[in-house]
Enzyme design. Structure first.
Site, PDB file in Angstrom:
ATOM      1  N   GLU A 182      48.085   0.123 -18.973  1.00  0.00           N
ATOM      2  CA  GLU A 182      48.496   1.502 -18.705  1.00  0.00           C
ATOM      3  C   GLU A 182      49.557   1.445 -17.605  1.00  0.00           C
ATOM      4  O   GLU A 182      49.429   0.662 -16.665  1.00  0.00           O
ATOM      5  CB  GLU A 182      47.286   2.304 -18.239  1.00  0.00           C
ATOM      6  CG  GLU A 182      47.563   3.776 -17.950  1.00  0.00           C
ATOM      7  CD  GLU A 182      46.333   4.474 -17.361  1.00  0.00           C
ATOM      8  OE1 GLU A 182      46.078   5.619 -17.733  1.00  0.00           O
ATOM      9  OE2 GLU A 182      45.644   3.846 -16.518  1.00  0.00           O
ATOM     10  N   GLU A 222      49.717  14.370 -14.138  1.00  0.00           N
ATOM     11  CA  GLU A 222      48.289  14.050 -14.074  1.00  0.00           C
ATOM     12  C   GLU A 222      47.732  14.659 -12.799  1.00  0.00           C
ATOM     13  O   GLU A 222      48.390  14.669 -11.760  1.00  0.00           O
ATOM     14  CB  GLU A 222      48.070  12.543 -14.070  1.00  0.00           C
ATOM     15  CG  GLU A 222      46.607  12.135 -13.955  1.00  0.00           C
ATOM     16  CD  GLU A 222      46.385  10.641 -14.095  1.00  0.00           C
ATOM     17  OE1 GLU A 222      45.207  10.231 -14.132  1.00  0.00           O
ATOM     18  OE2 GLU A 222      47.376   9.887 -14.160  1.00  0.00           O
TER      19      GLU A 222
END
EC number: 3.2.1.8
Length: 208
Positions: A101, A194
């Site tokens: 990621e 996020e």
């Protein structure tokens, strides 16, 4: 090859395609993980999205627009972003193998992931008129694109945040590749917001 009038007209139309069509072609993926927590709304064709969140957000959310298959091509964005807690404005994506990621963090609230006690700092990389702190972290038995797995996170965190510009992501990929990043076999890639704590608002336009 003989160019007919009809073909020439089609070619001219293609070359003169309006900006909104170009956005539509390059943006083909909507990231919406727990977007309801941030009142996520978007217009994929226009390349825009927005959200807001309040104190007491109950879980992590990640929302954004981008490409269903990532690449090393530059990404351009413009945003209005304000966050008081744990939050990032970043180019965000995954690599399938070895699974990883990644975040190129352009701005954040009050948490720099490279300041985490579990992070391994790798130095800095210069790109797009700024300097980015680079680090990795390991997530053990955590949610991923394949379910629950163990994977590496790669971070480049801009020193002195910005909320618009072009991210030459190849510069980050090439630096990370020296430390185990696969740099191929990409999954999705988005400009994302996020958040997992605090309050904030964001309005983002992705143009490439």
């Amino acid at each position: 090859m003989k160019v007919t009038a009809a073909f020439a007209g089609l070619l001219a139309t293609t070359l003169a395609a309006p900006a909104t069509e170009l956005v539509t072609r390059s943006i083909n993926y909507v990231q919406n993980y727990n977007g309801n927590l941030g009142a996520f709304s978007y217009n994929e064709g226009a390349g825009t999205f927005s959200m807001y969140w309040q104190q007491g957000v109950s879980n992590d959310f990640v929302v954004g627009l981008g490409r269903s298959t990532g690449s090393s091509n530059p990404i351009t964005y413009s945003a209005s972003y304000s966050a008081s807690g744990g939050s990032y404005l970043a180019v965000y994506g995954w690599v399938n193998s070895p699974q990883a990621e990644y975040h190129v963090v352009e701005a954040y609230g009050n948490y720099n992931p490279c300041s985490s006690g579990s992070a391994t700092n790798l130095g800095t990389v210069s790109s797009d008129g700024g300097t980015y702190q680079v680090c990795t972290d390991t997530r053990v038995n955590q949610p991923s694109i394949t379910g629950t797995s163990t994977f590496t996170q790669f971070f480049s965190v801009r020193q002195g945040s910005r909320t618009s510009g072009t991210v030459t992501i190849a510069n980050h990929f090439n630096f990370w590749a020296k430390h185990g990043f696969g740099n191929s076999n990409f999954n999705y890639q988005v400009v994302a917001v996020e958040a997992w704590s605090g309050t904030g608002t964001a309005s983002v336009t992705v143009s490439a």
